[in-house]
Design a protein around this motif. Structure first.
Motif, PDB file in Angstrom:
ATOM      1  N   UNK A  48       0.825  -1.199   0.000  1.00  0.00           N
ATOM      2  CA  UNK A  48       0.000   0.000   0.000  1.00  0.00           C
ATOM      3  C   UNK A  48       0.860   1.251   0.000  1.00  0.00           C
ATOM      4  N   UNK A  49       0.265   2.360  -0.428  1.00  0.00           N
ATOM      5  CA  UNK A  49       0.994   3.629  -0.462  1.00  0.00           C
ATOM      6  C   UNK A  49       1.022   4.241   0.946  1.00  0.00           C
ATOM      7  N   UNK A  50       2.117   4.960   1.273  1.00  0.00           N
ATOM      8  CA  UNK A  50       3.249   5.216   0.381  1.00  0.00           C
ATOM      9  C   UNK A  50       4.350   4.166   0.522  1.00  0.00           C
ATOM     10  N   UNK A  51       5.102   4.004  -0.553  1.00  0.00           N
ATOM     11  CA  UNK A  51       6.353   3.252  -0.546  1.00  0.00           C
ATOM     12  C   UNK A  51       7.464   4.246  -0.822  1.00  0.00           C
ATOM     13  N   UNK A  52       8.490   4.232   0.012  1.00  0.00           N
ATOM     14  CA  UNK A  52       9.594   5.172  -0.155  1.00  0.00           C
ATOM     15  C   UNK A  52      10.636   4.584  -1.123  1.00  0.00           C
ATOM     16  N   UNK A  53      11.247   5.461  -1.885  1.00  0.00           N
ATOM     17  CA  UNK A  53      12.304   5.057  -2.824  1.00  0.00           C
ATOM     18  C   UNK A  53      13.512   5.941  -2.568  1.00  0.00           C
ATOM     19  N   UNK A  54      14.628   5.299  -2.236  1.00  0.00           N
ATOM     20  CA  UNK A  54      15.853   6.070  -1.988  1.00  0.00           C
ATOM     21  C   UNK A  54      16.509   6.409  -3.326  1.00  0.00           C
ATOM     22  N   UNK A  55      16.519   7.669  -3.647  1.00  0.00           N
ATOM     23  CA  UNK A  55      17.014   8.227  -4.906  1.00  0.00           C
ATOM     24  C   UNK A  55      15.992   7.924  -6.009  1.00  0.00           C
ATOM     25  N   UNK A  56      16.074   8.657  -7.115  1.00  0.00           N
ATOM     26  CA  UNK A  56      15.204   8.378  -8.261  1.00  0.00           C
ATOM     27  C   UNK A  56      15.404   6.922  -8.668  1.00  0.00           C
ATOM     28  N   UNK A  57      14.310   6.198  -8.837  1.00  0.00           N
ATOM     29  CA  UNK A  57      14.427   4.771  -9.162  1.00  0.00           C
ATOM     30  C   UNK A  57      15.213   4.583 -10.450  1.00  0.00           C
ATOM     31  N   UNK A  58      14.959   5.446 -11.433  1.00  0.00           N
ATOM     32  CA  UNK A  58      15.771   5.570 -12.646  1.00  0.00           C
ATOM     33  C   UNK A  58      15.808   7.052 -12.984  1.00  0.00           C
ATOM     34  N   UNK A  59      16.746   7.452 -13.805  1.00  0.00           N
ATOM     35  CA  UNK A  59      16.894   8.875 -14.103  1.00  0.00           C
ATOM     36  C   UNK A  59      15.968   9.290 -15.250  1.00  0.00           C
ATOM     37  N   UNK A  60      14.693   9.480 -14.898  1.00  0.00           N
ATOM     38  CA  UNK A  60      13.737  10.003 -15.870  1.00  0.00           C
ATOM     39  C   UNK A  60      12.568  10.622 -15.126  1.00  0.00           C
ATOM     40  N   UNK A  61      12.342  11.905 -15.342  1.00  0.00           N
ATOM     41  CA  UNK A  61      11.315  12.644 -14.613  1.00  0.00           C
ATOM     42  C   UNK A  61       9.914  12.094 -14.887  1.00  0.00           C
ATOM     43  N   UNK A  62       9.648  11.730 -16.135  1.00  0.00           N
ATOM     44  CA  UNK A  62       8.339  11.202 -16.497  1.00  0.00           C
ATOM     45  C   UNK A  62       8.042   9.933 -15.693  1.00  0.00           C
ATOM     46  N   UNK A  63       9.017   9.042 -15.630  1.00  0.00           N
ATOM     47  CA  UNK A  63       8.848   7.785 -14.885  1.00  0.00           C
ATOM     48  C   UNK A  63       8.662   8.065 -13.398  1.00  0.00           C
ATOM     49  N   UNK A  64       9.506   8.936 -12.858  1.00  0.00           N
ATOM     50  CA  UNK A  64       9.423   9.257 -11.430  1.00  0.00           C
ATOM     51  C   UNK A  64       8.071   9.883 -11.095  1.00  0.00           C
ATOM     52  N   UNK A  65       7.605  10.806 -11.928  1.00  0.00           N
ATOM     53  CA  UNK A  65       6.315  11.461 -11.674  1.00  0.00           C
ATOM     54  C   UNK A  65       5.164  10.456 -11.722  1.00  0.00           C
ATOM     55  N   UNK A  66       5.231   9.507 -12.665  1.00  0.00           N
ATOM     56  CA  UNK A  66       4.181   8.490 -12.756  1.00  0.00           C
ATOM     57  C   UNK A  66       4.142   7.619 -11.496  1.00  0.00           C
TER      58      UNK A  66
END
Length: 326
Positions: A48-66
């Motif tokens: 369930x939300x939220x799940x924390x992610x240490x650093x951007x999971x990958x370097x792409x703003x579109x992916x991170x925002x989604x």
């Protein structure tokens, strides 16, 4: 789709100026990026939300925002993660102390490190156990470099960025050296640095296999296939994405003007003046939806003809961590 020549394409009717697009294949997401994104999505489903992610999971703003919209919260340090929340480590890898501290706090954590980066980590440990000092070829400050250097005690590895760094190296025991590399480097630049290391330290030991990952190598090779046929190239990717920046460099070395764009709205049409044939590729963390967005944006100003130029077919798939796999 493999075609040999843009002349084989049917012209597009209309009053817009023509623009031939040579679209590199492979491009975009690699298996490691697919796996990392899926880990975050499945973690949100499971915990369930939220799940924390240490650093951007990958370097792409579109992916991170989604992923943020789905319930991911991105932080830079483990200290920002509450005691009762699950945390995912990014695809770039983390220093060994990070999962240790997460376990010490009793956190539920998942490691989305790309398996090819993890392979480099394991090699570093083995070489260090053999008593070898490791020269690590990479870019200072990149998360993958920070994570790899953090697998061993301070001083066990020395970062090398350029051939000039090789010339300036001072080592205590030239007979007990090894080298490893970041997975997202320029294939050509890295080969030159490796040759410089071997010339200076003939007894240096290299990795068992190529450290630069298959996806990085394949995307650079695909760019080389088309760049000399293009007036210019657009590389879709983030400015903090190492593999995307390397694609820009490769295109320029092959004689094409090249520009990094994050998405369609970032296209500089003034920069494209005079361009008749445009190459397009995408870094390993850029989704295909952004490629289509760029093409659609170009089609508002040009009569676009698309040609996909396939260099190789990728079939790599990485397993998910136990507990998340279906």
């Amino acid at each position: 789709m493999i075609q040999a020549d843009t002349a084989a394409l049917e012209p597009v009717a209309g009053g817009l100026p023509p623009l031939d697009l040579l679209i590199a294949a492979p491009r975009g997401f690699c298996a490691g990026v697919d796996r990392a994104i899926r880990i975050v999505e499945l973690a949100i489903e499971k915990y369930g939300a939220p799940v924390y992610v240490r650093h951007e999971i990958v370097h792409n703003k579109y992916v991170v925002d989604e992923l943020r919209e789905k319930g991911a919260i991105f932080v830079e340090e483990l200290d920002e993660v509450p005691d009762d929340a699950p945390v995912v480590f990014s695809a770039h890898g983390v220093p060994k102390i990070v999962p240790f501290k997460a376990s010490e706090r009793g956190l539920t954590w998942l490691d989305a490190t790309c398996p090819l980066v993890s392979k480099v980590h394991r090699q570093a440990e083995r070489l260090s156990e053999q008593g070898r000092h490791i020269l690590f070829i990479g870019h200072e400050g990149h998360p993958e470099v920070i994570g790899t250097l953090g697998q061993l005690p301070d001083g066990a590895m020395t970062l090398v960025e350029t051939e000039a760094d090789v010339a300036a190296l001072e080592v205590a025991d030239p007979a007990n050296l090894a080298f490893l590399t970041q997975t997202t480097l320029s294939v050509d630049d890295t080969a030159a640095i490796v040759e410089a290391l071997k010339r200076r330290f003939p007894m240096i030991q290299g990795p068992r296999g190529e450290d630069i990952c298959y996806a990085t190598s394949n995307r650079q090779a695909a760019v080389k296939t088309i760049a000399h046929r293009c007036d210019a190239m657009l590389v879709i990717g983030a400015p903090n994405s190492s593999n995307s920046l390397r694609l820009v460099e490769v295109a320029e070395r092959e004689g094409a003007r090249a520009m990094l764009v994050q998405r369609g709205e970032c296209i500089d049409f003034d920069w494209l003046k005079g361009v008749r044939t445009l190459g397009i590729t995408a870094g390993a963390s850029a989704p295909e939806v952004l490629v289509r967005e760029v093409v659609d944006r170009l089609a508002t100003r040009y009569a676009v003809r698309e040609l996909e130029v396939e260099h190789t077919i990728e079939r790599m798939i990485f397993k998910l961590p136990r507990g998340l796999a279906a």
